[in-house]
Design a protein around this motif. Sequence first.
Motif: not given
Length: 148
Positions: A73-75, A104-109
């Motif tokens: 995803p866009n992140t 990451f700032f979305e999903g699995d950090t």
Amino acid sequence: MKQLLRPFLGGLLALAVILAPEKSEAADFRLNLGADYHIDSGAFFHLTGTVDFIFAGPLSIGTRFGALLATQPNTLAVPLDLSLRFNPRRTPLYLEVLGGPWIFFEGDTFRAHGAFGFGYQNRSVSFGLEIGYLEPRPHIGLRLGFRL
């Protein structure tokens, strides 16, 4: 795969500590642009800075850090890697091993990253290919670096 990557990253860190010199010759800074394809998850693009400390002739140890934009995803993310680079003085080629956590700032950090890179490097520009694993899948990418 996670169980295999943890010892690899721990081993890379242990090797970095063991090989760290008391004094290093100089620090090089490179600004890198990268584009990767993460298998089944799309592309990601990053801008990173690399600081290498040269020791033991053609061997250097360093860090890579910066900003990353993933497309699926866009992140946004922050890649953090330790690197061990071999760059023989009489040839413009290099080999490197990288590993570390990427945030990451979305999903699995936190995602584990490990990679092998090789390419061409002259005094001011480097160009190479990186093949690695970013949890949960492999990736392949291109790198363009400028020594500052």
